[in-house]
Write a protein that holds these residues in place. Sequence first.
Motif, PDB file in Angstrom:
ATOM      1  N   TYR A 228       0.761  -1.139   0.091  1.00 31.43           N
ATOM      2  CA  TYR A 228      -0.058   0.155  -0.007  1.00 31.43           C
ATOM      3  C   TYR A 228       0.651   1.385  -0.014  1.00 31.43           C
ATOM      4  O   TYR A 228       0.653   2.387  -0.803  1.00 31.43           O
TER       5      TYR A 228
ATOM      6  N   GLY B  55      -5.858   0.630   0.795  1.00 35.69           N
ATOM      7  CA  GLY B  55      -6.146   0.570   2.102  1.00 35.69           C
ATOM      8  C   GLY B  55      -6.603   1.539   2.909  1.00 35.69           C
ATOM      9  O   GLY B  55      -6.827   2.691   2.577  1.00 35.69           O
ATOM     10  N   THR B  56      -6.282   1.288   4.290  1.00 42.58           N
ATOM     11  CA  THR B  56      -6.656   2.533   5.166  1.00 42.58           C
ATOM     12  C   THR B  56      -5.565   3.616   5.208  1.00 42.58           C
ATOM     13  O   THR B  56      -6.202   4.701   5.733  1.00 42.58           O
TER      14      THR B  56
END
Length: 667
Positions: A305, A342-343
């Motif tokens: 990520y 992702g986050t």
Amino acid sequence: MATSGRHVGQYVNNNGRFLLNHLDQLFGHRGFSWSSVLRQQTARIQNDSTEAIVIPRKKTWAKEAVLEAMASTVNRDPTAYHYQFQDDPYLSPRTSAEQKLYSMSQESGRAAAKYFVDSNPKYFTKDFAEPHIPCLMPVSVSLSLEEVSEEALKERICLRKVGAAVEMYDQLVQAGTTISKQMTYDLLDLICFYGDREPAQEGEPETDQMDASAEELRRKRGRFLRAFDTQRGVWRENNNAERLFRLLPERDTRCYSALIRGMVKHGAFVKAFDLYTDMLNNRLTADVNIFNALILAAPELREAYTEKMDFITELLTHMSQQKVQPGLQTFNSVLKALRRCGTLAKTFSLHTLSEMKALGIAPSLATFNHLLSIFYKGGAAANNQTDILQEVLSEIEATSFTCQDPEDVWFFSSAMKICMETKDMKLGYKVHSLVGVGENWRLLGDSYQQGMFYYRFFSLLCMMEHMDVVLRWYRQLMPSLYYPNPQGMRDLLQALDTDNRLELLPSIWKDVKSLGHDNKSELVEELLALMAREKHSPEVQESFADCALDMKASFDGDRRKPNLEWSPAALCHVTTLLLRASRVPQAWEMMQLFKAKNRIPSDALLEDFLSQCSGAPTTAVELVKLSAAFCLPATPKLAQRVLVECDLSEDQRTTLSELESSWEHNQ
């Protein structure tokens, strides 16, 4: 004309002052007083004696103005089908599947008619339409220029004949004809857009053109390719686009842009970045379209990520260094790429939105859809607060949008999904009210997306609202906007059960039949279970019995739809409902079905049935025989009850005694 208008204005001003003076003298002598408005108008005319009165020109109305005015006075009829399905009432769709079939049939008919009109324009030379509608007039789809010329090449490009255009280009090159740069760029755009393949005809499945390598790539990278939503195959090595690119005497940003976007569109991500590097080595500056495509492809070339985000940041840095002004599609591409980070993407996405506002670029619905997907990833909205969605709705409240991005149509469905998962009815109403602003309803998407939006809204209503409110919305949405699927009807049944409004179940069954869901076994059995769960007033039991007999017809068979299989629970529920309405003969027919379908009745049903047979000893004896045939443990108990409660003949008593002794012997 201007001079005469000025003279008219002066004449009116002079006479206006004379008239006011005369009225002032007249009213002053009679004791009248001027109003404040008249005094202001008098002062304006007297103070500005040189002001000319402007005579307005004739108002020109659009030809559609009358139709638009009439349409604004008509509201949607919630009891009628959608206007596009009202050509033939018999064919009006009742289910979402029929709606899709109807829509596809209409589109197929339009495509066939358009093909016939375009292929035979000589039969459609007269135009009676008022106003004129150019899109309905014949358009030539066949080639008319056969000679080798640039005009013939232009015709093939306009008609999207990829193979014919390439062949004509090669003939022009071999003949030594000079081809304009713009025509070469147009041909390169055509080849890159369709991946050096012929475009699919209307109604022709595009998958027929895909080879085995394309299928393999789609299986490996299915999720990412679906995100682009434009894949038609793979980028073939040394195709006509690359060959044409190599033949160009001078290569500028325009030709690099066409080739890079084509490579990204058709899955050649590594080659696209290699070509971008080659462009930089040639000291050329990329345009915004190149960066938009590369940003979308960037996450595909990195695994972690953090690496994906760093790669996106690097491209944005290149964009700033080359002084390329970003646009709406640039920021939408960034947010779409961040969905795969992702986050870590949450903070970066908010910075991206702030940068858009700083540059004065108004977000589209696709921008907010990407933002919601980043913050509510993987259906985890139920475990999160809805702060982001609340801020988004506050930002765009009472705003009318137009489609600026192909993914604008996903916002409303995604927002309503979050409301349903978080059970936030207030936000659900806000999202629904936003659909009604201006022409935002056009951005609900196709029939599938529209159906998902209203299904989620209705499911949220069933979970959170009072039953009266649910029923009001139910009548407003169906069938003009929403065709409830079986799960939607089950949500409605659960809401009726929660609010103890089971007396409405017969009317709901009529809607289930009209929607074509009367062959869904789970839905039918759940409705029967709710009606048979407890006793009600005699009036309600009568309506339940009528409904049960109507539902029995769904099990008996229909040539138009598959039959339902009688389950023991369904047989028990129908028999119980008939017994509670004191319809013993019809209930006995249901008991015969137990034996015919080899289904075992419950002990409680047999005891309830026996309670209704005190005045019918023959039926009571037959009931004991049926219990003995299934070797039920309740057989001796039933026989004893019949011997005690019923007035039996000697033959009937002998029969019961034999059944009882036979059952004990078998045990």
